[in-house]
Write a protein that holds these residues in place. Structure first.
Motif, PDB file in Angstrom:
ATOM      1  N   ARG A 181       9.801  -3.326   8.405  1.00 32.45           N
ATOM      2  CA  ARG A 181       9.693  -4.782   8.289  1.00 32.45           C
ATOM      3  C   ARG A 181       9.618  -5.398   9.681  1.00 32.45           C
ATOM      4  O   ARG A 181      10.366  -5.024  10.586  1.00 32.45           O
ATOM      5  CB  ARG A 181      10.897  -5.346   7.536  1.00 32.45           C
ATOM      6  N   LYS A 182       8.716  -6.337   9.830  1.00 32.01           N
ATOM      7  CA  LYS A 182       8.515  -6.993  11.128  1.00 32.01           C
ATOM      8  C   LYS A 182       9.720  -7.835  11.486  1.00 32.01           C
ATOM      9  O   LYS A 182      10.240  -8.595  10.669  1.00 32.01           O
ATOM     10  CB  LYS A 182       7.255  -7.857  11.073  1.00 32.01           C
ATOM     11  N   THR A 183      10.140  -7.691  12.769  1.00 29.50           N
ATOM     12  CA  THR A 183      11.278  -8.475  13.255  1.00 29.50           C
ATOM     13  C   THR A 183      10.875  -9.461  14.343  1.00 29.50           C
ATOM     14  O   THR A 183      11.628 -10.384  14.647  1.00 29.50           O
ATOM     15  CB  THR A 183      12.359  -7.526  13.803  1.00 29.50           C
ATOM     16  N   GLY A 184       9.713  -9.284  14.939  1.00 26.68           N
ATOM     17  CA  GLY A 184       9.295 -10.203  15.994  1.00 26.68           C
ATOM     18  C   GLY A 184       7.977  -9.785  16.592  1.00 26.68           C
ATOM     19  O   GLY A 184       7.339  -8.810  16.185  1.00 26.68           O
ATOM     20  N   GLY A 185       7.551 -10.530  17.636  1.00 25.97           N
ATOM     21  CA  GLY A 185       6.300 -10.228  18.318  1.00 25.97           C
ATOM     22  C   GLY A 185       5.105 -10.590  17.473  1.00 25.97           C
ATOM     23  O   GLY A 185       5.213 -11.147  16.393  1.00 25.97           O
ATOM     24  N   PRO A 241       0.831  -1.197   0.000  1.00 25.18           N
ATOM     25  CA  PRO A 241       0.000   0.000   0.000  1.00 25.18           C
ATOM     26  C   PRO A 241       0.867   1.250   0.000  1.00 25.18           C
ATOM     27  O   PRO A 241       1.959   1.258   0.577  1.00 25.18           O
ATOM     28  CB  PRO A 241      -0.818  -0.130   1.282  1.00 25.18           C
ATOM     29  N   ILE A 242       0.409   2.273  -0.678  1.00 25.15           N
ATOM     30  CA  ILE A 242       1.193   3.510  -0.759  1.00 25.15           C
ATOM     31  C   ILE A 242       1.548   4.033   0.624  1.00 25.15           C
ATOM     32  O   ILE A 242       2.658   4.528   0.862  1.00 25.15           O
ATOM     33  CB  ILE A 242       0.421   4.568  -1.567  1.00 25.15           C
ATOM     34  N   ASP A 243       0.618   3.879   1.618  1.00 29.95           N
ATOM     35  CA  ASP A 243       0.876   4.380   2.977  1.00 29.95           C
ATOM     36  C   ASP A 243       2.010   3.643   3.659  1.00 29.95           C
ATOM     37  O   ASP A 243       2.550   4.123   4.660  1.00 29.95           O
ATOM     38  CB  ASP A 243      -0.399   4.251   3.827  1.00 29.95           C
ATOM     39  N   ALA A 244       2.387   2.452   3.139  1.00 28.14           N
ATOM     40  CA  ALA A 244       3.436   1.669   3.788  1.00 28.14           C
ATOM     41  C   ALA A 244       4.812   2.253   3.550  1.00 28.14           C
ATOM     42  O   ALA A 244       5.769   1.886   4.232  1.00 28.14           O
ATOM     43  CB  ALA A 244       3.393   0.226   3.295  1.00 28.14           C
ATOM     44  N   VAL A 245       4.944   3.135   2.583  1.00 27.89           N
ATOM     45  CA  VAL A 245       6.240   3.716   2.240  1.00 27.89           C
ATOM     46  C   VAL A 245       6.348   5.104   2.876  1.00 27.89           C
ATOM     47  O   VAL A 245       5.482   5.964   2.668  1.00 27.89           O
ATOM     48  CB  VAL A 245       6.417   3.810   0.721  1.00 27.89           C
ATOM     49  N   ILE A 256       8.080  -1.643  -4.614  1.00 30.16           N
ATOM     50  CA  ILE A 256       9.274  -1.377  -3.812  1.00 30.16           C
ATOM     51  C   ILE A 256      10.338  -2.410  -4.136  1.00 30.16           C
ATOM     52  O   ILE A 256      10.042  -3.533  -4.538  1.00 30.16           O
ATOM     53  CB  ILE A 256       8.966  -1.394  -2.296  1.00 30.16           C
ATOM     54  N   ASN A 257      11.595  -1.984  -3.949  1.00 32.99           N
ATOM     55  CA  ASN A 257      12.720  -2.882  -4.183  1.00 32.99           C
ATOM     56  C   ASN A 257      13.784  -2.633  -3.114  1.00 32.99           C
ATOM     57  O   ASN A 257      14.094  -1.472  -2.784  1.00 32.99           O
ATOM     58  CB  ASN A 257      13.336  -2.645  -5.570  1.00 32.99           C
ATOM     59  N   ALA A 258      14.331  -3.703  -2.583  1.00 37.79           N
ATOM     60  CA  ALA A 258      15.451  -3.637  -1.653  1.00 37.79           C
ATOM     61  C   ALA A 258      16.101  -5.018  -1.621  1.00 37.79           C
ATOM     62  O   ALA A 258      15.411  -6.037  -1.636  1.00 37.79           O
ATOM     63  CB  ALA A 258      14.999  -3.226  -0.255  1.00 37.79           C
ATOM     64  N   ALA A 259      17.433  -5.049  -1.580  1.00 39.00           N
ATOM     65  CA  ALA A 259      18.141  -6.328  -1.628  1.00 39.00           C
ATOM     66  C   ALA A 259      17.788  -7.211  -0.441  1.00 39.00           C
ATOM     67  O   ALA A 259      17.739  -8.439  -0.556  1.00 39.00           O
ATOM     68  CB  ALA A 259      19.654  -6.082  -1.679  1.00 39.00           C
ATOM     69  N   PHE A 294       9.336  -3.854  14.681  1.00 38.78           N
ATOM     70  CA  PHE A 294       9.668  -3.595  13.279  1.00 38.78           C
ATOM     71  C   PHE A 294      11.034  -2.925  13.181  1.00 38.78           C
ATOM     72  O   PHE A 294      11.488  -2.276  14.121  1.00 38.78           O
ATOM     73  CB  PHE A 294       8.623  -2.680  12.614  1.00 38.78           C
ATOM     74  N   GLU A 295      11.667  -3.090  12.037  1.00 41.46           N
ATOM     75  CA  GLU A 295      12.906  -2.383  11.730  1.00 41.46           C
ATOM     76  C   GLU A 295      12.706  -1.600  10.437  1.00 41.46           C
ATOM     77  O   GLU A 295      11.937  -2.004   9.556  1.00 41.46           O
ATOM     78  CB  GLU A 295      14.059  -3.357  11.557  1.00 41.46           C
ATOM     79  N   LYS A 296      13.425  -0.502  10.312  1.00 43.30           N
ATOM     80  CA  LYS A 296      13.306   0.335   9.124  1.00 43.30           C
ATOM     81  C   LYS A 296      14.225  -0.216   8.030  1.00 43.30           C
ATOM     82  O   LYS A 296      15.391  -0.502   8.266  1.00 43.30           O
ATOM     83  CB  LYS A 296      13.690   1.773   9.467  1.00 43.30           C
ATOM     84  N   VAL A 297      13.668  -0.373   6.802  1.00 44.88           N
ATOM     85  CA  VAL A 297      14.438  -0.868   5.664  1.00 44.88           C
ATOM     86  C   VAL A 297      14.339   0.164   4.541  1.00 44.88           C
ATOM     87  O   VAL A 297      13.233   0.532   4.122  1.00 44.88           O
ATOM     88  CB  VAL A 297      13.898  -2.232   5.160  1.00 44.88           C
ATOM     89  N   THR A 298      15.481   0.630   4.060  1.00 45.85           N
ATOM     90  CA  THR A 298      15.505   1.600   2.968  1.00 45.85           C
ATOM     91  C   THR A 298      15.141   0.902   1.658  1.00 45.85           C
ATOM     92  O   THR A 298      15.646  -0.183   1.356  1.00 45.85           O
ATOM     93  CB  THR A 298      16.895   2.238   2.827  1.00 45.85           C
TER      94      THR A 298
END
Length: 613
Positions: free
Chosen positions: A494-498, A477-481, A522-525, A505-509
């Motif tokens: 991105r979810k890391t646990g719980g 969703p557009i709001d996710a970015v 979206i794209n990220a390695a 969550f952690e932030k991913v560029t």
């Protein structure tokens, strides 16, 4: 807390004012581009105010607690950006069957047979309806009687001309055969003669050379003889002069010289004569040898045969040329008599009647299915009697709004859906009107690609005109970015646990690509299929309020409730709004959030229930 109370009250008043705007926007949801712009402006202001309010809350409480967290699971799919419109299914090939009146004021014949029924399939040229032709056939018979005498006379002349023509052609063919025979005989004779000429060629050459030498020797002898005669005359004159004046020494010397010259000329002419007579004998011998060679190979017979064959061919060719003129004359006469026969065999009245007769068999102009029938036996044909439509070649007649017209082009792929068909059907945008209609929109046509699409003529259809499509990509969703403050860098959480509201969550560029009104690529390695991403990069979404903080945050709830709640107090945006996965906040105190929106075709899963206001 007084500051928060004032902020809350201010936001509440803003929300109350925005409530009317939200209702109006909801009623014009189809104008999604305008809606998007308004939402961006309003949400931008709301985000700023909410951030200030939330910052105050965080400053007081020292922590954030979540009542809910929306998430999206990353899967690869197709992301398309399209223009949506509606239209009606029709046939791309439609024809009608009707009766064309003769225009002479006579009553139309009655319908005699109806050979099809609604639903029947016909081919182009099939007879669909026949009319009663009895009266027309009777009129044709009478008209033919009226012109019978002229036709009989013209027919006799034509028959005579035809017989003469056929005779002339047959005779000409005989002459052509004679010419061919003569030509063959001439060719044979010429070959035999050429062979004979070749066999005596060496003798002929010897004779020709001897004759030429004889002629040259004869010319030389004649010249020497003439010189001798001149020398004789000169000598006689010199001798006479010397005799008349014997004492004259000069005359005596001249007489002696003239006598010597005469003797020399006499010797030369005697030699030339002897050479000539010798060559005469050589030429005669060569002539005898040549004649003997010609006799041995029948030369004279072959030469005579060639001459005879040439004369025969010339006579046959002349006879054929002469008779070809006779054929031309007969051809012209035959043409004239045929034209006369054709002219008198018909008349304007007869032609009109024959056209009326042909018009009584009403045929299908195109292949297809009979979809309408307005004919019954015994009735008078009037208007359109049958409609034939090709149900295997369908089109959707649509309109394109002015705001979208420059974003679409002929040839674009389309997806067609109806309430009666299970899956999307492939189509192609094949026509766009160059001029807008009275409503400011543009008419267009979409051709259905599949002949067995399941669509029926007259169905209402929704058409998605695909402007762009990206295959095999991650989309959220557009709001996710989110966008980094003070930077253009984009990120997701991105979810890391719980689990549930306690998820971490952690932030991913990320980098972004294609998008539509609801989703973005979206794209990220470090992102992989199956990763869980927060559906909103706004961390205030789903924040639980404490009692003492509630007043300030309620103002924000009122703002969003006024914008999205519509007429129903405490209700969020209904299903079908942009499916960000986040329910919109309701208006009023503790109003229920809206249901998660339904994604477009090929989009992400629906969001869960909306948050509380």
């Amino acid at each position: 807390m007084k500051v928060l109370n004032r902020i809350g009250e201010g936001l509440g008043r803003i929300g109350s004012g925005m409530k009317k705007i939200g209702c109006a926007i909801g009623r014009r949801a189809k104008k999604h581009k305008v809606l998007t712009l308004v939402l961006v402006l309003v949400l931008g202001a709301g985000a700023f105010l909410s951030y200030r309010s939330w910052s105050a809350v965080r400053a007081v409480s020292g922590k954030m607690a979540y009542n809910f967290v929306r998430t999206t699971t990353l899967t690869k799919g197709s992301l398309s950006d399209s223009v949506s419109t509606t239209g009606t299914v029709g046939s791309a090939n439609t024809s009608t069957v009707s009766y064309a009146s003769s225009g002479n004021g006579s009553a139309a014949p009655k319908i005699k047979t109806v050979q099809v029924a609604v639903g029947d399939t016909v081919a182009a040229g099939d007879v669909v309806i026949t009319l009663d032709t009895a009266d027309i056939e009777e009129s044709i018979a009478k008209e033919k009687e009226n012109i019978a005498d002229e036709v009989a006379s013209a027919q006799d002349k034509y028959d005579t001309a035809l017989a003469a023509y056929n005779k002339a052609v047959a005779t000409a063919e005989n002459y052509e055969s004679n010419v061919a025979t003569a030509a063959a005989s001439l060719a044979t004779a010429q070959t035999n003669y050429n062979n004979a000429v070749s066999s005596v060629a060496s003798f002929q050459t010897t004779y020709n050379n001897a004759a030429a030498a004889q002629e040259a020797a004869g010319n030389a002898y004649n010249a020497k003889l003439a010189a001798y005669n001149e020398a004789v005359s000169a000598n006689n004159a010199a001798q006479a002069a010397a005799a008349a004046d014997p004492a004259n020494q000069e005359f005596s010397a001249a007489a002696s010289a003239a006598n010597a010259t005469m003797n020399t000329a006499d010797a030369e002419q005697q030699n030339a004569k002897a050479a000539y007579e010798n060559l005469v004998q050589t030429t005669a011998a060569a002539q005898t040898a040549l004649n003997n060679a010609k006799s041995a190979c029948n030369y004279q017979n072959y030469e005579q045969a060639v001459n005879t064959a040439q004369n025969s061919y010339a006579q046959a060719r002349s006879a054929l040329d002469q008779y070809e003129k006779t054929v031309e004359t007969c051809t012209s006469t035959l043409k004239q008599t045929k034209e006369t026969l054709t002219k008198v065999s018909s008349s304007d009245a007869l032609e009109s009647l024959q056209e009326q007769l042909a018009a009584c068999s009403l045929k299908a102009e195109t292949a297809g299915k009979v979809t309408a029938l307005n004919a019954s036996v015994g009735s008078t044909p009037n208007g359109t009697l049958a409609t034939i439509q090709d149900t295997g070649a369908l089109k959707i007649t649509i309109t394109i709004e002015e705001a979208d017209i420059h974003e679409v082009a002929v040839g674009m792929s389309c997806y067609i859906t109806t309430d009666a068909t299970a899956n999307a059907i492939s189509g192609t945008l094949t026509q766009i009107d160059p001029v807008a209609n009275q409503n400011g929109s543009f008419g267009a046509e979409v051709t259905v690609n599949d002949a067995d699409s399941g669509l029926l003529i007259g169905m209402n259809a929704t058409v998605e005109i695909v402007k762009s499509e990206t295959e095999d990509c991650f989309m959220v969703p557009i709001d996710a970015v989110g966008t980094e403050e003070g930077s253009s860098d984009k990120f997701v959480y991105r979810k890391t646990g719980g689990s549930g509201a306690d998820s971490t969550f952690e932030k991913v560029t990320v980098t972004t690509g294609a998008s539509n009104d609801y989703y973005i690529e979206i794209n990220a390695a470090e992102l992989t299929e199956g990763d869980i991403v927060r559906s909103s990069a706004d961390l205030t979404q789903g924040v639980e309020e404490t009692a003492e903080e509630q007043t300030g945050v309620l103002g924000l709830g009122s703002l969003f409730g006024g914008l999205f709640g519509g007429q129903s107090s405490g209700q969020g945006v209904p299903g079908g709004t942009p499916p960000s996965g986040n329910g919109a906040m309701g208006s009023g105190n503790r109003g229920n959030g809206g249901n998660g929106g339904t994604p477009p075709s090929g989009g992400m899963p629906s969001g869960g229930p909306g948050g509380q206001g």
